[in-house]
Write an enzyme that holds these catalytic residues in place. Structure first.
Site, short mmCIF file in Angstrom:
data_model
loop_
_atom_site.label_atom_id
_atom_site.label_comp_id
_atom_site.label_asym_id
_atom_site.label_seq_id
_atom_site.Cartn_x
_atom_site.Cartn_y
_atom_site.Cartn_z
N ASP A 3 1.34 -0.89 -0.14
CA ASP A 3 -0.03 -0.25 -0.39
C ASP A 3 1.34 0.92 0.12
O ASP A 3 1.18 1.29 0.62
CB ASP A 3 -0.92 -0.26 1.11
CG ASP A 3 -1.41 1.04 1.08
OD1 ASP A 3 -2.54 1.37 0.53
OD2 ASP A 3 -1.11 2.09 2.09
N TYR A 8 2.84 10.34 -0.45
CA TYR A 8 3.91 9.50 1.01
C TYR A 8 4.83 10.46 0.40
O TYR A 8 5.07 9.93 -0.89
CB TYR A 8 3.73 8.22 1.00
CG TYR A 8 2.58 7.76 1.43
CD1 TYR A 8 1.96 8.72 2.58
CD2 TYR A 8 2.36 6.17 1.30
CE1 TYR A 8 0.59 8.29 3.05
CE2 TYR A 8 0.95 6.03 1.97
CZ TYR A 8 0.48 6.75 2.66
OH TYR A 8 -1.05 5.86 3.18
N GLN A 18 -10.40 1.82 2.13
CA GLN A 18 -9.46 1.77 3.71
C GLN A 18 -9.38 3.03 4.82
O GLN A 18 -9.65 3.90 4.41
CB GLN A 18 -8.62 2.24 3.38
CG GLN A 18 -6.76 2.15 4.05
CD GLN A 18 -5.28 2.15 2.98
OE1 GLN A 18 -4.58 3.37 3.10
NE2 GLN A 18 -5.09 1.19 2.36
N TYR A 27 -5.79 0.29 8.20
CA TYR A 27 -4.69 1.06 8.14
C TYR A 27 -4.17 1.32 9.96
O TYR A 27 -5.04 1.49 10.31
CB TYR A 27 -4.39 2.65 7.74
CG TYR A 27 -5.43 4.06 8.09
CD1 TYR A 27 -5.12 4.46 8.60
CD2 TYR A 27 -6.33 3.64 7.17
CE1 TYR A 27 -5.74 5.63 9.11
CE2 TYR A 27 -7.00 5.20 6.79
CZ TYR A 27 -6.19 6.44 8.37
OH TYR A 27 -6.79 7.28 9.13
N LYS A 72 0.17 -0.85 26.65
CA LYS A 72 -0.80 -1.36 27.86
C LYS A 72 -1.25 -2.35 28.24
O LYS A 72 -0.30 -3.20 28.07
CB LYS A 72 -2.06 -1.05 27.07
CG LYS A 72 -3.68 -1.01 27.98
CD LYS A 72 -4.87 -0.77 27.06
CE LYS A 72 -5.28 -0.71 27.84
NZ LYS A 72 -6.62 0.09 27.90
N1 LIG Z 1 -5.41 5.47 4.22
C1 LIG Z 1 -4.97 7.01 4.85
O1 LIG Z 1 -5.58 7.99 5.08
C2 LIG Z 1 -3.62 5.79 6.09
C3 LIG Z 1 -3.40 6.54 6.70
C4 LIG Z 1 -1.96 5.93 7.58
C5 LIG Z 1 -1.25 4.91 7.22
N2 LIG Z 1 -2.19 4.17 6.09
C6 LIG Z 1 -1.56 3.26 5.26
O2 LIG Z 1 -1.86 1.99 6.10
C7 LIG Z 1 0.56 1.69 6.19
C8 LIG Z 1 0.15 1.38 7.84
O3 LIG Z 1 -0.23 2.26 8.68
P1 LIG Z 1 1.14 2.90 9.44
O4 LIG Z 1 2.46 3.53 8.82
O5 LIG Z 1 -0.08 4.74 10.01
O6 LIG Z 1 1.52 2.61 11.14
P2 LIG Z 1 1.65 1.57 11.52
O7 LIG Z 1 1.72 0.46 10.85
O8 LIG Z 1 0.22 0.97 12.69
O9 LIG Z 1 2.80 1.40 12.57
C9 LIG Z 1 4.41 1.69 11.93
C10 LIG Z 1 5.20 2.20 13.06
O10 LIG Z 1 5.11 1.17 14.27
C11 LIG Z 1 6.81 0.69 13.55
N3 LIG Z 1 6.74 -1.30 13.93
C12 LIG Z 1 6.11 -1.63 13.05
N4 LIG Z 1 6.24 -2.85 13.21
C13 LIG Z 1 6.09 -3.04 15.08
C14 LIG Z 1 6.32 -4.10 15.78
N5 LIG Z 1 5.96 -5.18 15.68
N6 LIG Z 1 6.97 -3.37 17.12
C15 LIG Z 1 6.96 -2.62 16.73
N7 LIG Z 1 7.30 -1.21 16.11
C16 LIG Z 1 7.00 -1.30 15.01
C17 LIG Z 1 7.24 0.78 12.33
O11 LIG Z 1 8.80 1.15 13.09
P3 LIG Z 1 9.62 0.93 11.72
O12 LIG Z 1 9.11 1.28 10.23
O13 LIG Z 1 11.46 1.83 12.58
O14 LIG Z 1 9.46 -0.62 11.98
C18 LIG Z 1 6.15 2.72 11.94
O15 LIG Z 1 7.17 3.26 12.81
C19 LIG Z 1 0.95 3.14 5.92
O16 LIG Z 1 2.19 2.52 5.94
C20 LIG Z 1 -0.07 3.22 4.65
O17 LIG Z 1 0.32 2.38 4.25
C21 LIG Z 1 -3.04 5.10 5.37
#
Ligand SMILES: NC(=O)c1ccc[n+]([C@@H]2O[C@H](COP(=O)([O-])OP(=O)(O)OC[C@H]3O[C@@H](n4cnc5c(N)ncnc54)[C@H](OP(=O)(O)O)[C@@H]3O)[C@@H](O)[C@H]2O)c1
Length: 277
Positions: free
Chosen positions: A48, A53, A163, A191, A202
């Protein structure tokens, strides 16, 4: 890999990979590409991204990561609301395709609702489908009222996903939106499945994870994957955390575990405005 069915009948992996914040720091570039490729090896072939981005930097990085592996990947990108018009969408899509080094993407999403009427956005998606530049289209960050409006415009039934921000700490969509999406067989692409890391500390979750022999991130992702029509796309630039997140696929939560999680992170008790990050 567990699969989730789209309304068109195609299936996609229930666990994919996000890319927000990738491609922005040159020092992390090779690590990010390695993580995405390793994810593909582990079956997390849904990737995704979005034109937003890093102003295209994430798409460029994803394009590099999938070089030579295009056929294995289900590629998702998103168009800015201000580009989601008949006049601008084709150019925006062309730029995304150029950065991604592909001829077509598998799913193109409206990133969030904006000023362009949904009927025009749908017609623009259909133009791109006819031109062979996108295979499917969908939406992101549309609440129930907006989904019903979308459903009522010509071609609006073609949306393949919504999404949405959905994780243990953000369960508002369960009140009405998720139920309605289920009546339409439209999956949720969840997401920020671990709330960008913030929900992992927590104490009760730490204790439950410890008892299950898992990590908190694995429990949070497994909770999403326990639902048949939810796709989770955590982002990580680390091979080790990627493997940890993939481990959620093997974690099966019992009804008692799910009840414990409900007590820690209660489902909504009323309608709440759609949350976004
Ligand atoms: N449609 C929308 O409006 C929207 C909004 C937000 C996000 N998104 C999409 O959804 C994806 C995921 O959401 P997100 O990136 O916001 O947040 P997320 O996937 O919930 O969290 C990503 C963060 O958590 C860390 N992380 C990942 N796995 C981990 C683990 N097992 N333990 C501890 N920390 C961990 C990552 O750091 P490291 O990289 O350093 O591991 C990064 O800082 C995005 O990348 C994007 O593609 C879409």
């Amino acid at each position: 890999m567990k699969q989730v069915a789209l309304p068109c009948g195609e299936t996609v992996p229930a666990l994919g990979q996000g890319s927000w914040r990738m491609g922005e720091d040159p020092r992390l570039r090779s690590q990010e590409i390695d993580a995405l490729r390793h994810g593909i090896d582990l079956g997390m072939t849904l990737i995704d991204t979005a034109e937003m981005y890093g102003d295209g930097a994430a798409e460029t990085l994803v394009g590099e990561a999938i070089q030579g592996r295009r056929e294995q990947v289900f590629l998702v990108s998103k168009v800015y609301p201000h580009n989601a018009s008949r006049r601008k969408m084709e150019a925006a899509c062309n730029e995304s395709l150029k950065r991604l080094h592909v001829d077509a993407m598998d799913l193109y999403l409206l990133h969030w609702p904006g000023a362009v009427p949904l009927a025009e956005t749908v017609a623009s998606f259909e133009d791109l489908q006819r031109a062979g530049k996108i295979r499917h289209w969908g939406v992101s960050n549309l609440d129930l009222k907006q989904m019903k409006s979308l459903r009522s415009v010509p071609g609006g039934a073609g949306a393949q996903v919504n999404q949405l921000l959905y994780n243990l700490g953000r369960r508002g969509i369960e009140w009405d939106l998720l139920r309605w999406l289920r009546t339409q067989a439209i999956p949720v692409m969840a997401y920020s499945p671990i709330e960008q890391g913030r929900l992992l500390f927590k104490p009760a979750l730490v204790a439950l994870a410890k008892r299950l022999g898992a990590t908190q991130a694995q429990v949070a992702i497994a909770w999403l994957l326990a639902q048949d029509d939810v796709i989770a796309n955590p982002k990580t630039a680390s091979r080790q955390r990627l493997e940890e997140n993939a481990g959620a696929l093997a974690l099966s939560l019992s009804p008692a575990d799910l009840r414990e999680l409900d007590a820690m992170f209660p489902p909504p008790s009323g309608a709440t405005p759609l949350e976004m990050l």
